[in-house]
Design an enzyme around this catalytic site. Structure first.
Site, PDB file in Angstrom:
ATOM      1  N   HIS A 101       0.517  -0.858   0.242  1.00 13.26           N
ATOM      2  CA  HIS A 101      -0.001   0.077  -0.170  1.00 13.26           C
ATOM      3  C   HIS A 101       0.454   1.432   0.140  1.00 13.26           C
ATOM      4  O   HIS A 101       1.692   1.046   0.242  1.00 13.26           O
ATOM      5  CB  HIS A 101      -0.727  -0.088   1.183  1.00 13.26           C
ATOM      6  N   GLU A 104       1.916   2.624   3.510  1.00 14.21           N
ATOM      7  CA  GLU A 104       2.973   1.999   4.512  1.00 14.21           C
ATOM      8  C   GLU A 104       4.387   2.789   4.214  1.00 14.21           C
ATOM      9  O   GLU A 104       5.506   2.689   4.135  1.00 14.21           O
ATOM     10  CB  GLU A 104       3.202   0.425   3.697  1.00 14.21           C
ATOM     11  N   ALA A 131     -10.331  -4.380   0.563  1.00 10.90           N
ATOM     12  CA  ALA A 131     -11.351  -4.204   1.186  1.00 10.90           C
ATOM     13  C   ALA A 131     -11.952  -2.143   1.145  1.00 10.90           C
ATOM     14  O   ALA A 131     -11.395  -1.499   1.391  1.00 10.90           O
ATOM     15  CB  ALA A 131     -11.518  -4.064   2.943  1.00 10.90           C
ATOM     16  N   MET A 234      -7.827   1.944  -0.558  1.00 12.82           N
ATOM     17  CA  MET A 234      -6.639   2.516  -0.154  1.00 12.82           C
ATOM     18  C   MET A 234      -5.695   2.266  -1.238  1.00 12.82           C
ATOM     19  O   MET A 234      -4.272   1.630  -1.164  1.00 12.82           O
ATOM     20  CB  MET A 234      -5.465   3.028   1.589  1.00 12.82           C
ATOM     21  N   ASN A 258     -17.668  -1.325   6.009  1.00 11.82           N
ATOM     22  CA  ASN A 258     -18.268  -0.959   6.644  1.00 11.82           C
ATOM     23  C   ASN A 258     -19.377   0.700   6.028  1.00 11.82           C
ATOM     24  O   ASN A 258     -18.407   0.141   4.778  1.00 11.82           O
ATOM     25  CB  ASN A 258     -17.172  -0.096   7.319  1.00 11.82           C
ATOM     26  N   HIS A 272     -10.807  -0.309  12.199  1.00 12.40           N
ATOM     27  CA  HIS A 272      -9.666  -1.232  11.936  1.00 12.40           C
ATOM     28  C   HIS A 272     -10.235  -2.607  11.961  1.00 12.40           C
ATOM     29  O   HIS A 272      -9.965  -3.608  11.196  1.00 12.40           O
ATOM     30  CB  HIS A 272      -7.950  -1.136  11.798  1.00 12.40           C
TER      31      HIS A 272
HETATM   32  N1  HPA Z   1     -12.474   3.752   3.676  1.00 13.74           N
HETATM   33  C1  HPA Z   1     -11.097   3.828   3.090  1.00 13.74           C
HETATM   34  N2  HPA Z   1     -10.615   2.798   2.830  1.00 13.74           N
HETATM   35  C2  HPA Z   1     -11.248   1.445   3.112  1.00 13.74           C
HETATM   36  C3  HPA Z   1     -12.422   1.643   4.437  1.00 13.74           C
HETATM   37  C4  HPA Z   1     -12.611   3.507   4.818  1.00 13.74           C
HETATM   38  O1  HPA Z   1     -13.687   3.117   5.143  1.00 13.74           O
HETATM   39  N3  HPA Z   1     -13.134   0.719   4.273  1.00 13.74           N
HETATM   40  C5  HPA Z   1     -12.179   0.403   4.456  1.00 13.74           C
HETATM   41  N4  HPA Z   1     -11.182   0.726   3.555  1.00 13.74           N
END
Ligand code: HPA
Length: 300
Positions: A101, A104, A131, A234, A258, A272
């Site tokens: 990423h 990082e 995610a 991200m 989420n 997280h």
């Molecule tokens: N925002 C950015 N990156 C993420 C999110 C988020 O809400 N959930 C998982 N990765």
């Protein structure tokens, strides 16, 4: 050996040139008989150590990243980083366990370099997962959003994995991205969703990559929603752009871990742990979905 100092001083050195990437690919090819057709990049939820995809791969040949010459190495303590080559449902695949990423500290070209290694291993198709935070009001936590398009926000400020000299052996300097996410694969995903009784779970939408590591502010999310964004994350875009550039057909999806909080003072905060927990919970469905996609993608 040629003197490369002036090339480096003038910033013309290409760290992901064909020659550099060939060294990594040749190292792997000499040590495995698998010739992968499909590449898979695992995001949260498909991580092998939480009962992920990798355990479905028979007799895999495994390469820790630090063993592969010229390959980026994870600097994050406890982070898994290895390439796995083997058969998934009789389809030869290469799986990247652990991605790089930007937050990082990696340059974008480094986060996408493994895709070029996959290309030189013979990969023709790629599946990239991540995610994401759900911004589309109709989405629910646990949905799987097939990416129909993206907004490469880092690209707006010249942050791009292909910034710098272009090696034509991978692809042209300038290239279109209007059909980056393969239409046929997206259609297939809808069918697979029905077959797996995941109709209500499989969605489609636009993903945006931000640098992180913080989750977004309310003002940022309001802006992104106005822009037509459905899922926020991200990662992923550097890899899918580099894949498309070198002619690999792309399928990508976001696991909605989420819902983005687009109001002040709600008392709810994205964290997280929640992201990881949903990843774990949906791991089985995602694993089945990706496995079926591999099976079907191999024949089109
Ligand atoms: N925002 C950015 N990156 C993420 C999110 C988020 O809400 N959930 C998982 N990765």
């Amino acid at each position: 050996m040629a003197d490369t100092s002036s090339i480096i001083e003038n910033n013309l050195y290409d760290p992901i040139s064909y020659d550099v990437v060939s060294v990594s690919a040749e190292y792997i090819k000499k040590r495995t008989t698998y010739r992968p057709e499909i590449g898979i990049i695992c995001g949260s939820g498909l991580d092998p150590y939480i009962g992920g995809l990798a355990e479905l791969v028979n007799k895999a040949d495994i390469f820790p990243y630090e063993e592969i010459p010229n390959f980026p190495v994870s600097t994050v303590p406890g982070h898994v980083g290895r390439l796995l080559l083997g058969n998934l449902e009789n389809v030869p695949v290469v799986i990247m366990q652990g991605r790089f990423h930007s937050y990082e500290g990696y340059e974008l070209w480094k986060t996408a370099m493994p895709v070029r290694v996959m290309k030189l291993l013979g990969v023709k198709k790629i599946i990239v997962t991540n995610a994401g935070g759900g911004l589309n009001k109709a989405f629910q936590v646990g949905d799987i959003m097939v990416m129909k398009d993206h907004i490469n926000l880092p690209g707006f400020s010249c942050q791009h994995p292909l910034r710098g000299p272009n090696d034509e052996r991978f692809g042209p300097r300038f290239f279109p991205t209007n059909d980056l996410y393969c239409h046929e694969y997206r259609k297939l995903a809808r069918k697979v969703g029905i077959e797996l009784r995941l109709e209500g779970v499989i969605r489609e939408g636009v993903y945006i990559m931000l640098g992180g590591p913080n989750y977004e502010t309310v003002a940022e999310l309001k802006m992104l929603r106005e822009m037509g964004v459905d899922s926020v994350g991200m990662s992923t875009i550097p890899e899918t752009i580099v894949a498309h550039h070198c002619g690999i057909k792309v399928f990508a999806c976001s696991l909605i871990t989420n819902m983005c909080i687009v109001e002040y003072g709600s008392g709810i905060e994205t964290n997280h742990e929640e992201v990881m927990e949903v990843g774990h919970r949906r791991a089985e469905d995602l694993k089945k979905f990706v496995t079926k996609m591999v099976e079907k993608m191999s024949s089109i």
